[in-house]
Design an enzyme around this catalytic site. Structure first.
Site, mmCIF file in Angstrom:
data_model
loop_
_atom_site.group_PDB
_atom_site.id
_atom_site.type_symbol
_atom_site.label_atom_id
_atom_site.label_comp_id
_atom_site.label_asym_id
_atom_site.label_seq_id
_atom_site.Cartn_x
_atom_site.Cartn_y
_atom_site.Cartn_z
ATOM 1 N N CYS A 126 0.803 -1.217 0.000
ATOM 2 C CA CYS A 126 0.000 0.000 0.000
ATOM 3 C C CYS A 126 0.840 1.273 0.000
ATOM 4 C CB CYS A 126 -0.945 -0.023 1.211
ATOM 5 S SG CYS A 126 -1.831 1.504 1.503
ATOM 6 N N CYS A 129 1.014 3.916 4.919
ATOM 7 C CA CYS A 129 1.768 4.043 6.166
ATOM 8 C C CYS A 129 3.227 3.732 5.842
ATOM 9 C CB CYS A 129 1.251 3.061 7.220
ATOM 10 S SG CYS A 129 -0.455 3.363 7.728
ATOM 11 N N TYR A 356 -7.904 31.184 7.355
ATOM 12 C CA TYR A 356 -8.133 29.843 6.818
ATOM 13 C C TYR A 356 -9.070 29.087 7.770
ATOM 14 C CZ TYR A 356 -3.567 31.025 4.671
ATOM 15 O OH TYR A 356 -2.509 31.643 4.042
ATOM 16 N N ASP A 425 -3.952 28.454 9.960
ATOM 17 C CA ASP A 425 -3.893 27.001 9.759
ATOM 18 C C ASP A 425 -4.034 26.736 8.270
ATOM 19 O OD1 ASP A 425 -3.929 24.286 9.948
ATOM 20 O OD2 ASP A 425 -5.804 24.137 11.060
ATOM 21 N N CYS A 452 0.277 21.429 8.971
ATOM 22 C CA CYS A 452 0.375 19.988 8.698
ATOM 23 C C CYS A 452 1.589 19.690 7.823
ATOM 24 C CB CYS A 452 -0.900 19.490 8.020
ATOM 25 S SG CYS A 452 -1.228 20.269 6.432
#
Length: 498
Positions: A126, A129, A356, A425, A452
Protein backbone atom coordinates in the site's frame (compact mmCIF):
# COMPACT_ATOMS: atom_id res chain seq x y z
CA UNK A 1 -3.19 13.57 7.90
CA UNK A 2 -1.98 15.80 4.09
CA UNK A 3 -4.61 19.33 3.76
CA UNK A 4 -6.87 21.07 1.36
CA UNK A 5 -9.92 22.55 2.95
CA UNK A 6 -13.46 22.06 1.64
CA UNK A 7 -12.40 21.18 -1.88
CA UNK A 8 -12.56 17.39 -2.10
CA UNK A 9 -9.84 14.84 -1.56
CA UNK A 10 -6.95 13.73 -3.72
CA UNK A 11 -6.95 10.15 -4.93
CA UNK A 12 -4.08 8.51 -3.11
CA UNK A 13 -3.50 6.20 -0.22
CA UNK A 14 -1.94 9.06 1.66
CA UNK A 15 -1.46 12.71 0.95
CA UNK A 16 2.10 13.67 0.33
CA UNK A 17 3.49 17.03 -0.54
CA UNK A 18 5.55 16.70 -3.69
CA UNK A 19 7.84 19.44 -2.45
CA UNK A 20 8.87 17.39 0.59
CA UNK A 21 12.53 16.54 0.10
CA UNK A 22 15.05 14.98 2.46
CA UNK A 23 17.11 17.37 4.54
CA UNK A 24 20.76 18.03 3.93
CA UNK A 25 22.43 17.80 0.54
CA UNK A 26 20.42 17.03 -2.55
CA UNK A 27 19.66 13.34 -2.93
CA UNK A 28 20.81 11.55 -6.05
CA UNK A 29 18.24 8.80 -6.27
CA UNK A 30 14.62 7.86 -6.48
CA UNK A 31 13.97 4.46 -4.94
CA UNK A 32 11.28 1.88 -4.30
CA UNK A 33 11.16 -1.30 -2.30
CA UNK A 34 10.22 -4.92 -2.16
CA UNK A 35 10.41 -5.29 1.60
CA UNK A 36 12.44 -7.69 3.62
CA UNK A 37 9.45 -10.01 3.98
CA UNK A 38 7.28 -9.47 0.91
CA UNK A 39 3.54 -9.91 1.39
CA UNK A 40 1.71 -10.25 -1.89
CA UNK A 41 2.71 -8.58 -5.14
CA UNK A 42 5.30 -5.89 -4.67
CA UNK A 43 4.72 -2.58 -6.41
CA UNK A 44 7.15 0.07 -7.57
CA UNK A 45 6.52 3.43 -9.25
CA UNK A 46 10.12 3.64 -10.47
CA UNK A 47 10.82 3.13 -14.15
CA UNK A 48 14.15 1.74 -15.24
CA UNK A 49 16.00 4.63 -16.75
CA UNK A 50 18.13 2.49 -19.02
CA UNK A 51 18.81 -1.12 -19.85
CA UNK A 52 21.85 -1.53 -17.63
CA UNK A 53 21.79 -4.71 -15.61
CA UNK A 54 21.03 -4.35 -11.90
CA UNK A 55 23.57 -5.48 -9.32
CA UNK A 56 23.08 -6.84 -5.82
CA UNK A 57 25.21 -5.19 -3.14
CA UNK A 58 25.54 -5.35 0.62
CA UNK A 59 25.10 -2.04 2.44
CA UNK A 60 24.72 -0.59 5.93
CA UNK A 61 22.06 2.01 6.70
CA UNK A 62 23.45 5.15 8.36
CA UNK A 63 20.34 7.30 8.79
CA UNK A 64 16.85 8.18 7.66
CA UNK A 65 15.46 10.81 5.31
CA UNK A 66 12.53 12.96 6.38
CA UNK A 67 10.34 10.48 4.48
CA UNK A 68 11.54 7.60 6.64
CA UNK A 69 13.73 5.99 3.98
CA UNK A 70 17.03 4.42 4.92
CA UNK A 71 20.18 6.22 3.73
CA UNK A 72 23.07 4.18 2.34
CA UNK A 73 26.22 5.01 0.38
CA UNK A 74 27.14 3.23 -2.85
CA UNK A 75 29.93 4.22 -5.23
CA UNK A 76 29.86 7.82 -4.07
CA UNK A 77 26.09 8.10 -4.35
CA UNK A 78 23.59 8.46 -1.54
CA UNK A 79 20.74 6.01 -2.02
CA UNK A 80 17.36 6.00 -0.28
CA UNK A 81 15.91 2.59 0.57
CA UNK A 82 12.35 2.20 1.82
CA UNK A 83 11.82 0.07 4.95
CA UNK A 84 15.49 0.06 5.92
CA UNK A 85 16.43 1.22 9.44
CA UNK A 86 19.61 2.82 10.82
CA UNK A 87 22.31 0.30 11.75
CA UNK A 88 20.84 -2.47 9.62
CA UNK A 89 22.91 -4.33 7.04
CA UNK A 90 21.00 -5.47 3.97
CA UNK A 91 21.18 -6.63 0.39
CA UNK A 92 19.82 -4.18 -2.13
CA UNK A 93 19.35 -4.31 -5.87
CA UNK A 94 20.83 -1.28 -7.64
CA UNK A 95 20.22 -0.25 -11.25
CA UNK A 96 22.90 2.31 -12.21
CA UNK A 97 21.93 5.20 -14.45
CA UNK A 98 24.65 7.85 -14.76
CA UNK A 99 24.43 10.28 -11.84
CA UNK A 100 21.33 8.43 -10.60
CA UNK A 101 20.52 4.93 -9.43
CA UNK A 102 17.31 3.08 -8.68
CA UNK A 103 17.54 0.82 -5.66
CA UNK A 104 15.27 -1.70 -3.95
CA UNK A 105 15.58 -3.62 -0.72
CA UNK A 106 16.03 -7.36 -1.27
CA UNK A 107 16.53 -8.60 2.29
CA UNK A 108 17.63 -7.43 5.71
CA UNK A 109 20.69 -9.30 6.95
CA UNK A 110 21.06 -7.78 10.41
CA UNK A 111 17.77 -6.30 11.67
CA UNK A 112 17.56 -3.35 14.05
CA UNK A 113 16.23 -3.81 17.56
CA UNK A 114 13.64 -1.16 16.58
CA UNK A 115 12.24 -3.31 13.77
CA UNK A 116 8.87 -4.99 14.31
CA UNK A 117 6.55 -7.02 12.13
CA UNK A 118 4.02 -4.60 10.61
CA UNK A 119 0.54 -5.09 12.05
CA UNK A 120 -0.97 -4.55 8.59
CA UNK A 121 -0.67 -7.33 6.01
CA UNK A 122 -0.81 -4.73 3.19
CA UNK A 123 2.03 -2.59 4.51
CA UNK A 124 4.57 -3.40 1.78
CA UNK A 125 2.03 -3.02 -1.03
CA UNK A 126 0.00 0.00 0.00
CA UNK A 127 2.51 2.63 1.06
CA UNK A 128 -0.10 4.69 2.91
CA UNK A 129 1.77 4.04 6.17
CA UNK A 130 5.54 4.40 5.96
CA UNK A 131 6.65 3.61 9.52
CA UNK A 132 4.74 0.52 10.62
CA UNK A 133 7.94 -1.52 10.58
CA UNK A 134 9.25 0.65 13.47
CA UNK A 135 8.23 0.23 17.09
CA UNK A 136 6.42 3.11 18.80
CA UNK A 137 9.53 4.53 20.44
CA UNK A 138 11.46 4.51 17.17
CA UNK A 139 8.61 6.31 15.42
CA UNK A 140 8.49 8.90 18.18
CA UNK A 141 12.26 9.42 18.07
CA UNK A 142 12.28 9.70 14.26
CA UNK A 143 9.56 12.36 14.26
CA UNK A 144 11.11 14.30 17.13
CA UNK A 145 14.53 14.34 15.48
CA UNK A 146 13.02 15.38 12.15
CA UNK A 147 11.24 18.36 13.71
CA UNK A 148 14.22 19.26 15.92
CA UNK A 149 16.49 19.42 12.88
CA UNK A 150 14.00 21.36 10.79
CA UNK A 151 13.18 23.89 13.51
CA UNK A 152 16.75 24.31 14.83
CA UNK A 153 17.07 27.94 13.61
CA UNK A 154 14.13 28.90 15.83
CA UNK A 155 14.97 27.01 19.02
CA UNK A 156 14.33 23.61 20.54
CA UNK A 157 10.81 22.20 20.05
CA UNK A 158 8.89 20.64 22.92
CA UNK A 159 8.64 16.81 23.15
CA UNK A 160 6.18 15.48 20.59
CA UNK A 161 2.67 14.66 21.82
CA UNK A 162 1.97 11.06 20.83
CA UNK A 163 -1.14 8.88 20.82
CA UNK A 164 -1.77 6.12 23.36
CA UNK A 165 -3.38 3.80 20.81
CA UNK A 166 -2.05 4.73 17.36
CA UNK A 167 -4.62 2.79 15.30
CA UNK A 168 -8.25 3.20 14.13
CA UNK A 169 -7.93 6.97 14.43
CA UNK A 170 -9.06 8.26 11.04
CA UNK A 171 -12.60 9.62 11.15
CA UNK A 172 -12.60 9.98 7.36
CA UNK A 173 -11.72 7.38 4.75
CA UNK A 174 -12.35 6.79 1.10
CA UNK A 175 -12.24 3.57 -0.84
CA UNK A 176 -11.91 2.94 -4.57
CA UNK A 177 -13.43 0.05 -6.53
CA UNK A 178 -12.27 -1.85 -9.59
CA UNK A 179 -12.10 -5.26 -11.28
CA UNK A 180 -9.36 -7.85 -10.85
CA UNK A 181 -8.05 -10.13 -13.59
CA UNK A 182 -10.97 -12.51 -13.00
CA UNK A 183 -13.42 -9.61 -13.51
CA UNK A 184 -14.40 -9.72 -9.85
CA UNK A 185 -15.18 -6.49 -8.01
CA UNK A 186 -12.48 -5.45 -5.56
CA UNK A 187 -12.13 -2.48 -3.25
CA UNK A 188 -9.24 -0.85 -1.47
CA UNK A 189 -6.67 1.93 -1.73
CA UNK A 190 -4.32 3.07 -4.43
CA UNK A 191 -0.67 2.12 -3.98
CA UNK A 192 1.32 5.17 -3.02
CA UNK A 193 2.12 7.52 -5.92
CA UNK A 194 0.17 5.37 -8.38
CA UNK A 195 -3.31 4.46 -9.55
CA UNK A 196 -2.80 0.74 -9.08
CA UNK A 197 -5.56 -0.49 -6.81
CA UNK A 198 -4.62 -2.65 -3.82
CA UNK A 199 -7.45 -5.03 -2.93
CA UNK A 200 -7.88 -5.08 0.84
CA UNK A 201 -10.51 -5.62 3.50
CA UNK A 202 -9.12 -3.50 6.34
CA UNK A 203 -6.95 -0.43 6.91
CA UNK A 204 -5.67 -0.35 10.48
CA UNK A 205 -5.68 3.44 10.75
CA UNK A 206 -9.28 3.75 9.46
CA UNK A 207 -12.28 3.63 11.75
CA UNK A 208 -13.24 -0.08 11.76
CA UNK A 209 -16.92 0.69 11.11
CA UNK A 210 -16.02 2.61 7.95
CA UNK A 211 -14.24 -0.45 6.56
CA UNK A 212 -17.21 -2.66 7.42
CA UNK A 213 -19.54 -0.35 5.49
CA UNK A 214 -17.57 -0.19 2.28
CA UNK A 215 -17.12 -3.98 2.37
CA UNK A 216 -20.90 -4.30 2.52
CA UNK A 217 -21.24 -1.92 -0.44
CA UNK A 218 -18.74 -3.97 -2.44
CA UNK A 219 -20.72 -7.15 -1.73
CA UNK A 220 -23.97 -5.42 -2.76
CA UNK A 221 -22.67 -4.18 -6.11
CA UNK A 222 -23.09 -7.45 -8.01
CA UNK A 223 -26.72 -8.00 -7.02
CA UNK A 224 -27.55 -4.40 -7.96
CA UNK A 225 -25.65 -4.74 -11.25
CA UNK A 226 -23.43 -1.83 -10.27
CA UNK A 227 -20.10 -1.68 -12.07
CA UNK A 228 -16.99 0.04 -10.69
CA UNK A 229 -15.81 3.02 -12.70
CA UNK A 230 -12.86 2.47 -15.05
CA UNK A 231 -10.67 5.55 -15.39
CA UNK A 232 -9.11 4.37 -18.65
CA UNK A 233 -12.34 3.62 -20.51
CA UNK A 234 -14.67 6.04 -18.74
CA UNK A 235 -17.14 3.18 -18.26
CA UNK A 236 -18.81 2.09 -15.05
CA UNK A 237 -20.73 3.82 -12.26
CA UNK A 238 -19.29 3.71 -8.71
CA UNK A 239 -15.98 5.54 -8.37
CA UNK A 240 -15.43 5.80 -4.62
CA UNK A 241 -17.09 5.50 -1.24
CA UNK A 242 -16.31 8.21 1.30
CA UNK A 243 -17.18 7.50 4.94
CA UNK A 244 -17.05 10.04 7.78
CA UNK A 245 -17.54 8.95 11.37
CA UNK A 246 -18.37 11.15 14.35
CA UNK A 247 -16.01 9.68 16.93
CA UNK A 248 -17.99 11.15 19.84
CA UNK A 249 -21.51 11.28 18.39
CA UNK A 250 -21.34 7.93 16.62
CA UNK A 251 -23.05 9.47 13.58
CA UNK A 252 -21.93 8.10 10.21
CA UNK A 253 -22.02 9.65 6.73
CA UNK A 254 -21.66 7.58 3.57
CA UNK A 255 -20.97 9.34 0.28
CA UNK A 256 -21.36 7.33 -2.92
CA UNK A 257 -19.16 9.02 -5.52
CA UNK A 258 -20.60 8.09 -8.92
CA UNK A 259 -19.87 8.89 -12.55
CA UNK A 260 -23.48 9.62 -13.54
CA UNK A 261 -26.52 11.22 -11.92
CA UNK A 262 -28.63 8.31 -13.23
CA UNK A 263 -28.69 5.90 -10.28
CA UNK A 264 -30.96 2.99 -11.17
CA UNK A 265 -32.46 1.28 -8.15
CA UNK A 266 -31.07 3.86 -5.74
CA UNK A 267 -34.01 3.63 -3.33
CA UNK A 268 -33.64 -0.12 -2.97
CA UNK A 269 -29.87 0.23 -2.68
CA UNK A 270 -30.18 2.76 0.13
CA UNK A 271 -32.80 0.61 1.87
CA UNK A 272 -30.55 -2.46 1.70
CA UNK A 273 -27.51 -0.55 2.94
CA UNK A 274 -29.46 0.92 5.87
CA UNK A 275 -30.76 -2.53 6.76
CA UNK A 276 -27.21 -3.90 6.86
CA UNK A 277 -25.92 -0.87 8.78
CA UNK A 278 -28.66 0.91 10.75
CA UNK A 279 -25.94 3.00 12.41
CA UNK A 280 -25.60 5.05 9.19
CA UNK A 281 -27.26 8.43 9.78
CA UNK A 282 -26.98 9.98 6.32
CA UNK A 283 -26.24 8.86 2.76
CA UNK A 284 -25.31 11.14 -0.13
CA UNK A 285 -24.68 10.73 -3.85
CA UNK A 286 -21.86 12.86 -5.24
CA UNK A 287 -21.54 13.04 -9.02
CA UNK A 288 -18.01 13.25 -10.39
CA UNK A 289 -18.03 12.78 -14.17
CA UNK A 290 -14.76 14.56 -14.81
CA UNK A 291 -11.32 13.19 -15.61
CA UNK A 292 -9.80 14.56 -12.42
CA UNK A 293 -7.60 13.59 -9.51
CA UNK A 294 -10.18 14.96 -7.08
CA UNK A 295 -12.45 12.41 -5.43
CA UNK A 296 -15.52 14.62 -5.01
CA UNK A 297 -17.42 16.40 -7.77
CA UNK A 298 -19.57 19.51 -7.55
CA UNK A 299 -23.02 17.92 -7.82
CA UNK A 300 -24.43 16.41 -4.62
CA UNK A 301 -27.76 14.90 -3.61
CA UNK A 302 -28.93 13.66 -0.22
CA UNK A 303 -30.41 10.16 -0.46
CA UNK A 304 -31.10 9.66 3.25
CA UNK A 305 -30.85 11.76 6.41
CA UNK A 306 -29.93 15.41 6.76
CA UNK A 307 -26.79 15.37 4.59
CA UNK A 308 -24.39 16.17 7.44
CA UNK A 309 -23.17 14.58 10.64
CA UNK A 310 -22.37 16.20 13.97
CA UNK A 311 -19.40 15.59 16.22
CA UNK A 312 -17.96 17.11 19.39
CA UNK A 313 -14.48 18.62 19.63
CA UNK A 314 -13.09 20.43 22.70
CA UNK A 315 -16.61 20.60 24.15
CA UNK A 316 -18.23 22.20 21.08
CA UNK A 317 -20.48 20.56 18.50
CA UNK A 318 -19.73 20.86 14.79
CA UNK A 319 -21.77 20.07 11.69
CA UNK A 320 -19.64 18.22 9.13
CA UNK A 321 -20.59 18.02 5.46
CA UNK A 322 -19.10 15.85 2.72
CA UNK A 323 -16.66 18.56 1.62
CA UNK A 324 -15.95 20.08 5.03
CA UNK A 325 -12.40 20.02 6.27
CA UNK A 326 -12.37 18.49 9.74
CA UNK A 327 -9.21 17.18 11.38
CA UNK A 328 -9.02 13.43 10.80
CA UNK A 329 -7.69 12.48 14.25
CA UNK A 330 -9.94 14.09 16.89
CA UNK A 331 -8.03 12.64 19.87
CA UNK A 332 -4.81 14.36 18.81
CA UNK A 333 -6.65 17.43 17.48
CA UNK A 334 -7.83 18.25 20.99
CA UNK A 335 -4.19 18.22 22.15
CA UNK A 336 -3.15 20.35 19.17
CA UNK A 337 -5.88 22.94 19.63
CA UNK A 338 -5.38 23.10 23.39
CA UNK A 339 -1.73 23.95 22.79
CA UNK A 340 -2.67 26.55 20.16
CA UNK A 341 -5.08 28.26 22.57
CA UNK A 342 -2.44 28.15 25.30
CA UNK A 343 0.07 29.83 22.95
CA UNK A 344 -2.47 32.55 22.12
CA UNK A 345 -2.35 33.62 25.80
CA UNK A 346 -5.94 34.89 25.74
CA UNK A 347 -7.33 36.83 28.70
CA UNK A 348 -10.87 37.44 27.45
CA UNK A 349 -10.21 40.85 25.90
CA UNK A 350 -8.29 40.05 22.71
CA UNK A 351 -9.43 40.35 19.10
CA UNK A 352 -8.48 37.11 17.35
CA UNK A 353 -8.38 36.51 13.60
CA UNK A 354 -8.89 32.90 12.56
CA UNK A 355 -7.36 32.83 9.07
CA UNK A 356 -8.13 29.84 6.82
CA UNK A 357 -10.94 29.21 9.31
CA UNK A 358 -12.76 26.40 7.45
CA UNK A 359 -15.91 25.45 9.35
CA UNK A 360 -14.77 27.52 12.32
CA UNK A 361 -13.37 24.87 14.63
CA UNK A 362 -10.34 26.56 16.16
CA UNK A 363 -11.87 30.03 16.10
CA UNK A 364 -14.98 28.90 17.96
CA UNK A 365 -12.85 27.02 20.49
CA UNK A 366 -10.77 30.19 21.00
CA UNK A 367 -13.92 32.32 21.41
CA UNK A 368 -14.41 30.99 24.95
CA UNK A 369 -11.27 32.87 26.04
CA UNK A 370 -11.27 35.83 23.62
CA UNK A 371 -13.04 39.15 23.44
CA UNK A 372 -13.88 38.81 19.73
CA UNK A 373 -13.11 36.28 16.99
CA UNK A 374 -13.07 37.08 13.27
CA UNK A 375 -12.97 34.06 10.97
CA UNK A 376 -12.04 34.47 7.29
CA UNK A 377 -12.30 31.74 4.66
CA UNK A 378 -12.39 31.68 0.84
CA UNK A 379 -14.88 28.82 0.55
CA UNK A 380 -18.44 30.10 0.90
CA UNK A 381 -19.82 26.69 1.91
CA UNK A 382 -17.30 26.51 4.75
CA UNK A 383 -18.28 30.01 5.90
CA UNK A 384 -21.92 28.95 5.94
CA UNK A 385 -20.99 25.93 8.04
CA UNK A 386 -18.96 28.10 10.41
CA UNK A 387 -21.90 30.47 10.94
CA UNK A 388 -24.19 27.51 11.59
CA UNK A 389 -21.68 26.03 14.04
CA UNK A 390 -21.46 29.37 15.83
CA UNK A 391 -25.21 29.47 16.31
CA UNK A 392 -25.36 25.80 17.33
CA UNK A 393 -22.91 26.44 20.16
CA UNK A 394 -24.42 29.75 21.26
CA UNK A 395 -21.25 31.70 20.44
CA UNK A 396 -22.01 35.41 20.26
CA UNK A 397 -18.53 36.89 19.96
CA UNK A 398 -17.48 35.31 16.64
CA UNK A 399 -18.14 36.55 13.10
CA UNK A 400 -17.24 34.74 9.89
CA UNK A 401 -16.55 36.30 6.50
CA UNK A 402 -16.01 34.92 3.03
CA UNK A 403 -12.91 36.28 1.34
CA UNK A 404 -9.15 36.36 1.18
CA UNK A 405 -7.74 36.57 4.71
CA UNK A 406 -4.70 38.57 3.59
CA UNK A 407 -6.78 41.21 1.83
CA UNK A 408 -9.11 41.30 4.83
CA UNK A 409 -6.23 42.09 7.18
CA UNK A 410 -4.74 44.72 4.85
CA UNK A 411 -8.11 46.48 4.82
CA UNK A 412 -8.25 46.27 8.62
CA UNK A 413 -4.82 47.87 8.88
CA UNK A 414 -5.81 50.62 6.42
CA UNK A 415 -8.81 51.46 8.61
CA UNK A 416 -6.57 51.62 11.66
CA UNK A 417 -8.13 48.52 13.21
CA UNK A 418 -6.07 46.16 15.33
CA UNK A 419 -5.92 42.45 16.05
CA UNK A 420 -4.11 41.01 19.03
CA UNK A 421 -3.72 37.44 17.78
CA UNK A 422 -3.74 35.81 14.35
CA UNK A 423 -4.29 32.04 14.29
CA UNK A 424 -3.38 30.58 10.92
CA UNK A 425 -3.89 27.00 9.76
CA UNK A 426 -3.06 26.93 6.03
CA UNK A 427 -3.10 23.93 3.65
CA UNK A 428 -0.02 21.75 3.05
CA UNK A 429 1.40 24.25 0.59
CA UNK A 430 1.61 26.74 3.44
CA UNK A 431 0.85 30.42 3.20
CA UNK A 432 2.09 32.92 0.62
CA UNK A 433 3.98 36.19 0.67
CA UNK A 434 0.81 38.22 0.11
CA UNK A 435 -0.81 36.79 3.25
CA UNK A 436 2.33 36.95 5.36
CA UNK A 437 2.95 40.58 4.38
CA UNK A 438 -0.61 41.37 5.46
CA UNK A 439 0.17 39.89 8.88
CA UNK A 440 3.21 42.14 9.14
CA UNK A 441 1.11 45.18 8.13
CA UNK A 442 -1.51 44.41 10.78
CA UNK A 443 1.18 43.67 13.40
CA UNK A 444 -0.74 41.43 15.81
CA UNK A 445 1.13 40.92 19.06
CA UNK A 446 1.05 37.17 18.58
CA UNK A 447 0.81 34.73 15.66
CA UNK A 448 -0.13 31.11 16.31
CA UNK A 449 0.81 29.02 13.27
CA UNK A 450 -0.74 25.54 13.00
CA UNK A 451 0.75 23.44 10.21
CA UNK A 452 0.38 19.99 8.70
CA UNK A 453 3.60 20.53 6.73
CA UNK A 454 6.50 21.74 8.89
CA UNK A 455 8.70 22.33 5.83
CA UNK A 456 6.44 25.03 4.40
CA UNK A 457 5.87 26.29 7.94
CA UNK A 458 9.62 26.89 8.32
CA UNK A 459 9.65 28.86 5.08
CA UNK A 460 6.76 31.05 6.28
CA UNK A 461 8.22 31.47 9.76
CA UNK A 462 11.48 32.68 8.25
CA UNK A 463 9.56 35.46 6.53
CA UNK A 464 7.82 36.49 9.75
CA UNK A 465 11.10 36.42 11.71
CA UNK A 466 12.79 38.55 9.07
CA UNK A 467 9.96 41.06 9.42
CA UNK A 468 9.78 41.64 13.14
CA UNK A 469 8.59 38.43 14.82
CA UNK A 470 10.37 36.03 17.14
CA UNK A 471 9.57 32.34 17.65
CA UNK A 472 8.66 31.73 21.27
CA UNK A 473 7.59 28.08 21.21
CA UNK A 474 7.15 25.04 18.94
CA UNK A 475 5.01 22.01 19.74
CA UNK A 476 4.96 18.94 17.45
CA UNK A 477 1.92 16.65 17.62
CA UNK A 478 1.75 13.14 16.15
CA UNK A 479 -1.56 13.51 14.32
CA UNK A 480 -0.81 10.71 11.87
CA UNK A 481 0.69 7.67 13.63
CA UNK A 482 2.31 5.02 11.37
CA UNK A 483 3.04 7.71 8.73
CA UNK A 484 5.90 10.20 8.37
CA UNK A 485 3.62 13.21 8.76
CA UNK A 486 3.74 15.50 11.80
CA UNK A 487 1.57 18.47 12.74
CA UNK A 488 3.24 21.40 14.50
CA UNK A 489 2.01 24.56 16.19
CA UNK A 490 4.34 27.51 16.69
CA UNK A 491 3.99 30.74 18.66
CA UNK A 492 5.52 33.92 17.25
CA UNK A 493 5.53 37.27 19.09
CA UNK A 494 6.08 40.80 17.81
CA UNK A 495 9.54 41.74 19.12
CA UNK A 496 8.73 45.37 19.82
CA UNK A 497 6.10 44.30 22.33
CA UNK A 498 8.21 41.86 24.36
Amino acid sequence: MNKRKNSGYKKSATKRNKSNKPYGKKQLTATKRKGEKPQGKQLSSNKRRNNKKSVTVKVTCNGLTSEGKGIVQWEGKQLEIEHLLPGETAEISVSPSGRYANAELKRVITPSENRIKPACSYFYECGGCQLMHMNDQAQKRFKQETIDKLMKPFGKPEPILTMDRPYDYRNKSHTTFGLNNERQIIGGLYAQNSHQLISMDRCLIHDPKADEIWQTIKDMMKSFKMQPYNEDTGQGFLRHVLVKVGKVSGEIMVVLVVASSVFKGKNNFVKALRKAHPEITTILMNVNNRDTSMVLGDQEKVLFGKGTITDTLCGLKFDISAKSFYQINPVQTEKLYAKAIEMAELTGKETVIDAYCGIGTIGLIASKNAGKVIGVEQNKDAVRDAIRNSKRNGVNNARFYQGDAGEFMVEMAARGEKADVVIMDPPRSGSDKAFLSSVVKLKPKRVVYVSCNPETQVRDMNYLVENGYEVKGIQPVDMFPQTVHVETVAELVWKNDK
